[in-house]
Design an enzyme around this catalytic site. Structure first.
Site, PDB file in Angstrom:
ATOM      1  NE  ARG A  52     -44.170  18.998   2.780  1.00  0.00           N
ATOM      2  CZ  ARG A  52     -45.040  18.261   2.224  1.00  0.00           C
ATOM      3  NH1 ARG A  52     -46.288  18.135   3.122  1.00  0.00           N
ATOM      4  NH2 ARG A  52     -44.704  17.868   1.228  1.00  0.00           N
ATOM      5  CE1 TYR A 106     -46.941  32.389  25.693  1.00  0.00           C
ATOM      6  CE2 TYR A 106     -47.708  30.959  23.818  1.00  0.00           C
ATOM      7  CZ  TYR A 106     -46.958  31.943  24.400  1.00  0.00           C
ATOM      8  OH  TYR A 106     -46.078  32.632  23.692  1.00  0.00           O
ATOM      9  CG  ASP A 178     -50.317  23.952  27.258  1.00  0.00           C
ATOM     10  OD1 ASP A 178     -49.554  23.349  27.741  1.00  0.00           O
ATOM     11  OD2 ASP A 178     -50.341  24.971  26.255  1.00  0.00           O
ATOM     12  CE  LYS A 203     -41.808  28.033  26.669  1.00  0.00           C
ATOM     13  NZ  LYS A 203     -43.043  27.681  26.065  1.00  0.00           N
TER      14      LYS A 203
HETATM   15  C1  LIG Z   1     -48.282  27.039  28.531  1.00  0.00           C
HETATM   16  C2  LIG Z   1     -47.779  27.142  27.176  1.00  0.00           C
HETATM   17  N1  LIG Z   1     -48.535  26.586  25.907  1.00  0.00           N
HETATM   18  C3  LIG Z   1     -47.857  26.781  24.832  1.00  0.00           C
HETATM   19  C4  LIG Z   1     -46.708  27.727  24.759  1.00  0.00           C
HETATM   20  C5  LIG Z   1     -46.240  27.866  23.116  1.00  0.00           C
HETATM   21  O1  LIG Z   1     -45.104  27.277  22.894  1.00  0.00           O
HETATM   22  P1  LIG Z   1     -43.981  27.335  21.769  1.00  0.00           P
HETATM   23  O2  LIG Z   1     -43.289  28.684  22.344  1.00  0.00           O
HETATM   24  O3  LIG Z   1     -43.202  26.161  22.023  1.00  0.00           O
HETATM   25  O4  LIG Z   1     -44.820  27.686  20.660  1.00  0.00           O
HETATM   26  C6  LIG Z   1     -46.080  28.381  25.541  1.00  0.00           C
HETATM   27  C7  LIG Z   1     -45.111  29.252  25.432  1.00  0.00           C
HETATM   28  O5  LIG Z   1     -44.494  30.000  26.334  1.00  0.00           O
HETATM   29  C8  LIG Z   1     -46.791  28.122  26.751  1.00  0.00           C
HETATM   30  O6  LIG Z   1     -46.299  28.673  27.950  1.00  0.00           O
END
Ligand SMILES: Cc1ncc(COP(=O)(O)O)c(C=O)c1O
Length: 390
Positions: A52, A106, A178, A203
């Site tokens: 952890r 998102y 991001d 992803k």
């Molecule tokens: C651009 C983006 N950032 C963050 C996330 C969140 O990721 P996670 O589903 O791994 O928590 C997503 C999820 O689709 C995303 O498309």
């Protein structure tokens, strides 16, 4: 070692991490250390290893590769992309602080900012980035960071990082990016002045649709702050998941190269189809950010947005007839996935809010996999042409 004097290529960094010292009988791949805890000597003052805490050998090996790929001082992998986004922001923002966030993000991140941050007294202002001056106009003396995604979901808009980084540095605030849609193969925001990079490793980084994970890349100090938060908010990544991502990273460069090629071929085909009112792909000259994408990105990516004529009904008819492309949220895996922002990533927005962002109800997001793109194109062509069943 001589190797370290020369900057290694991205694929080499992904495959090797830090090349091990030569020696016999060393495992070529990092073994999975599926242990929650580790013995320590009685009376010794050394670091205590506990999974952890984020110091399991698999977590460490993965973090080292991730930092090398994005060009940051340090990185940390956590239990999800949302975990990465939450912890990265909490490491910078305190109650009373203000964040400026891009409007084109998102839906889960928007929910975190609107609902959860509001609960703990962090104010968030959303900015329409189509007016570049609006970032500066939103600054307050409590502003601590600017957050954005690039390329954006699902319109694949590309945001110019350098002017924003300059603004952030003048103001003494952090630029948090991001970069999930690009992966470090197509974009390394730190090279353009960003301070913090976030990925949903679920992803492209993992790439096989079998792990949920997130990544934060930044300075040693910032990543250490994220680690401290991760320990108490319980966001550590399981060693097996870390191992799967490390394995995925070894093919990241070749997967993304194929996805870039498939994305372009698919977008070019789709833009000749009457069934689509518009095709959103930064590699197309018709895309509003094509010129910027050409200079800022090393590849246009594997994500394509389609506006199906006839709205949600027509989009659903097409989606039901697809045989290879699978209808599932998420992206960046080896298999082609299709999803509708209306019911997934942008479900929390009203139809009017989506329309204002240029996401009509017939919008379909395609994440190209690594299949033979002719087969994917044939799948869509058949789905569009097959007569409707009575
Ligand atoms: C651009 C983006 N950032 C963050 C996330 C969140 O990721 P996670 O589903 O791994 O928590 C997503 C999820 O689709 C995303 O498309």
């Amino acid at each position: 070692m001589r190797l370290s004097r020369r900057r290694l290529g991205l694929s080499t960094r992904a495959v090797h991490g830090t090349p091990p010292a030569p020696g016999a009988h060393t495992p070529v791949t990092t073994p999975i250390v599926q242990s929650s805890t580790f013995t320590n000597e009685v009376g010794a003052a050394e670091e205590v290893l506990y999974t952890r805490y984020g110091n399991n050998p698999n977590q460490r090996s993965l973090a080292q590769r991730l930092a090398a790929l994005d060009g940051g001082e340090a990185a940390i992998a956590v239990a999800s992309g949302m975990g990465a986004t939450a912890l990265a922001h909490l490491s910078i923002l305190n109650p009373g602080d203000h964040l400026i966030a891009c409007d084109w993000i998102y839906g889960g991140t928007r929910r975190l900012f609107e609902r959860e941050f509001a609960r703990i007294g962090i104010q968030v202002s959303f900015v329409d980035p189509s007016n570049p001056r609006s970032w500066k106009a939103r600054l307050r003396n409590t502003t601590r960071a600017i957050f954005l995604e690039t390329p954006t979901n699902p319109l694949m808009r590309v945001l110019d990082l350098e002017p924003l980084a300059a603004l952030c540095h003048t103001e003494g605030i952090a630029l948090i990016v991001d970069s999930t849609f690009a992966s470090p193969i197509n974009l390394r925001p730190i090279e353009h002045g960003a301070d913090v990079v976030i990925h949903s490793a679920t992803k492209y980084l993992n790439g096989h649709s079998d792990v949920i994970a997130g990544v934060v890349v930044g300075t040693e100090e910032m990543v250490e702050e994220v680690r401290q938060l991760m320990q108490v908010w319980g966001q550590a990544l399981d060693p097996h998941a870390a191992w799967l991502i490390e394995r995925g990273l070894k093919t990241l460069d070749v997967r993304v190269a194929r996805q870039n090629a498939n994305g372009l071929a698919f977008a070019e085909w789709a833009s000749g189809e009457k069934a689509f009112a518009q095709v959103h792909y930064p590699g197309l000259p018709s895309h509003p950010d094509h010129a910027l994408a050409t200079t800022q990105l090393d590849g246009f990516g594997g994500m394509v947005g389609l506006e199906v004529r006839g709205g949600a009904d027509a989009a659903e008819r097409m989606l039901r007839r697809l045989r290879l492309a699978q209808h599932a949220p998420s992206l960046g895996g080896v298999e082609t996935l299709v999803s509708e922002p209306r019911v997934t990533s942008h479900a929390s927005l009203s139809p009017a809010q989506r329309a204002a962002q240029g996401i009509p109800d017939g919008f379909v997001r395609v994440s190209l996999g690594i299949e033979d793109v002719d087969d994917i194109i044939a799948d869509f062509a058949r789905a569009l042409r097959q007569p409707r069943r009575a």
